[in-house]
Design an enzyme around this catalytic site. Structure first.
Site, PDB file in Angstrom:
ATOM      1  N   ASP A  81      21.437 -26.591  14.004  1.00 58.21           N
ATOM      2  CA  ASP A  81      22.041 -25.853  15.056  1.00 58.21           C
ATOM      3  C   ASP A  81      22.038 -25.126  15.253  1.00 58.21           C
ATOM      4  O   ASP A  81      22.894 -24.422  14.380  1.00 58.21           O
ATOM      5  CB  ASP A  81      23.715 -26.737  16.043  1.00 58.21           C
ATOM      6  N   GLY A  82      22.181 -24.037  15.943  1.00 57.93           N
ATOM      7  CA  GLY A  82      22.242 -23.147  15.954  1.00 57.93           C
ATOM      8  C   GLY A  82      20.487 -21.863  16.039  1.00 57.93           C
ATOM      9  O   GLY A  82      21.048 -20.634  15.782  1.00 57.93           O
ATOM     10  N   ARG A 101      20.710 -19.260  18.852  1.00 61.34           N
ATOM     11  CA  ARG A 101      22.287 -17.919  19.065  1.00 61.34           C
ATOM     12  C   ARG A 101      21.235 -16.738  17.672  1.00 61.34           C
ATOM     13  O   ARG A 101      21.133 -15.739  17.556  1.00 61.34           O
ATOM     14  CB  ARG A 101      23.250 -18.230  18.452  1.00 61.34           C
ATOM     15  N   TRP A 102      20.673 -17.899  16.928  1.00 64.42           N
ATOM     16  CA  TRP A 102      19.972 -16.850  15.569  1.00 64.42           C
ATOM     17  C   TRP A 102      19.304 -15.639  16.453  1.00 64.42           C
ATOM     18  O   TRP A 102      18.340 -14.634  16.230  1.00 64.42           O
ATOM     19  CB  TRP A 102      19.245 -17.658  14.978  1.00 64.42           C
ATOM     20  N   HIS A 151      13.249 -21.124  16.487  1.00 67.25           N
ATOM     21  CA  HIS A 151      12.949 -22.625  15.473  1.00 67.25           C
ATOM     22  C   HIS A 151      12.148 -23.108  14.868  1.00 67.25           C
ATOM     23  O   HIS A 151      12.169 -23.524  13.829  1.00 67.25           O
ATOM     24  CB  HIS A 151      12.630 -23.835  17.011  1.00 67.25           C
ATOM     25  N   SER A 176      17.354 -34.007  20.431  1.00 68.62           N
ATOM     26  CA  SER A 176      17.381 -35.395  21.039  1.00 68.62           C
ATOM     27  C   SER A 176      17.185 -35.393  22.245  1.00 68.62           C
ATOM     28  O   SER A 176      16.754 -35.070  22.468  1.00 68.62           O
ATOM     29  CB  SER A 176      19.693 -34.895  21.266  1.00 68.62           C
ATOM     30  N   ARG A 224      16.563 -29.052  28.921  1.00 69.34           N
ATOM     31  CA  ARG A 224      16.239 -27.720  28.484  1.00 69.34           C
ATOM     32  C   ARG A 224      15.019 -27.442  29.258  1.00 69.34           C
ATOM     33  O   ARG A 224      14.114 -28.618  29.605  1.00 69.34           O
ATOM     34  CB  ARG A 224      16.184 -27.423  26.831  1.00 69.34           C
ATOM     35  N   LEU A 257      12.322 -38.714  -1.948  1.00 71.05           N
ATOM     36  CA  LEU A 257      13.127 -37.979  -0.934  1.00 71.05           C
ATOM     37  C   LEU A 257      12.794 -38.889   0.692  1.00 71.05           C
ATOM     38  O   LEU A 257      11.162 -38.924   0.804  1.00 71.05           O
ATOM     39  CB  LEU A 257      13.032 -36.419  -0.522  1.00 71.05           C
ATOM     40  N   LEU A 293      29.458 -34.582  16.479  1.00 67.67           N
ATOM     41  CA  LEU A 293      28.542 -35.998  15.999  1.00 67.67           C
ATOM     42  C   LEU A 293      27.048 -35.312  17.489  1.00 67.67           C
ATOM     43  O   LEU A 293      25.710 -36.003  16.869  1.00 67.67           O
ATOM     44  CB  LEU A 293      28.978 -37.222  16.392  1.00 67.67           C
ATOM     45  N   SER A 294      27.399 -35.699  18.202  1.00 73.58           N
ATOM     46  CA  SER A 294      26.509 -34.878  19.370  1.00 73.58           C
ATOM     47  C   SER A 294      25.365 -36.145  19.277  1.00 73.58           C
ATOM     48  O   SER A 294      24.097 -36.537  19.996  1.00 73.58           O
ATOM     49  CB  SER A 294      25.625 -33.645  19.447  1.00 73.58           C
TER      50      SER A 294
END
Ligand code: FPP
Length: 253
Positions: free
Chosen positions: A20-21, A24-25, A37, A65, A71, A131, A188-189
């Site tokens: 998240d963010g 704003r960044w 993004h 999500s 959006r 991973l 948690l959204s």
């Protein structure tokens, strides 16, 4: 579907990240949100590089999500374009780094071509064993639970393990050990709500594009200093609780 990660009594960590963010960044720099993004993709690369060294076996990231469709169209398109470029441009690097990529969430609403690109990236990286990177796309934890319920034979009540396999789409259910959310938000959204039943939560004010390998290390070391009780008394982890294997130290208990 068989999942390779987290199948034993002791396994590597499953970390979930709510990235998240980005907006704003970008806005703080007078840049379009799409650039935020894009910087978020760089942060994801850094997290994938660092995660295996920190004992992370599975990394699930919230990229889009089910509610993000609300959006503005230009931001949705920018995110879908970014995802397309990521999948097309990153596969070789993922293979090289032993990273297996898979996606969770709905695919039928993704723009044309993307489901195929996704399938190709999943197939190409399937042998990765350093991973498991799971990208949550058009994802809703509640929907994942509803989907699992609708696939049940209603005369039978499944146990938690069997139902969890339906929710996660994996035969070997792997609960989330740690959820990280950046940007100072603390919720948690609708992210992995079944899998997070006993997850530890870690919140940081750092905006996602600024999140570094050191930040991930800090989050995991904070996590590993916590005592996980799984409903037991202090110092007495119940036998049924799956233990996670950390690269050093006594583990989260
Ligand atoms: C939330 O930040 C972030 C998102 C909705 C998208 C997350 C996507 C990425 C990090 C990049 C795409 C990932 C891949 C795998 C290609 P926000 O935009 O809500 O930030 P804000 O709260 O500051 O507005």
């Amino acid at each position: 579907m068989k999942c390779k990660s987290g199948t034993g009594d002791r396994a590597g960590l499953h970390v979930g990240i709510i990235m998240d963010g980005n907006g704003r960044w970008a806005m703080a720099r007078g840049l379009p949100r799409a650039i935020g993004h894009r910087a978020g993709v760089e942060a994801l690369r850094r997290a994938c590089e660092t995660a295996p060294e920190l004992g992370v076996e599975t990394l699930t990231v919230y990229a889009f999500s089910a509610d993000n469709w609300s959006r503005p169209q230009d931001e949705v398109s920018a995110l879908m374009g970014l995802l397309r470029r990521y999948l097309e441009g990153e596969t070789a690097r993922l293979i090289r780094d032993g990273i297996r990529l898979s996606a969770i969430g709905r695919r039928d609403r993704l723009p044309g071509g993307l489901p195929d690109i996704l399938r190709r990236a999943e197939a190409a990286t399937a042998a990765g064993d350093r991973l498991h990177l799971r990208i949550a796309l058009d994802y809703s934890g509640r929907e994942a639970i509803l989907q699992a319920v609708s696939s049940l034979d209603h005369h039978e009540r499944p146990d938690q393990e069997a139902f969890g396999a339906l929710v996660t789409g994996c035969d070997d259910v792997r609960d989330v050990d740690l959820v990280i959310r950046t940007s100072g938000e603390q919720r948690l959204s609708d992210f992995l709500i079944w899998e997070c039943a006993y997850a530890e939560l870690y919140f940081t004010d750092t905006l996602w594009p600024d999140f570094s390998g050191r930040d991930l290390e800090h989050a995991i070391s904070n996590f590993s200093a916590r005592e996980r009780r799984f409903g037991g008394r202090p110092g007495e982890t119940p036998k049924h609780a799956k233990q996670t294997l950390l690269p050093s130290g006594p583990g989260p208990g």
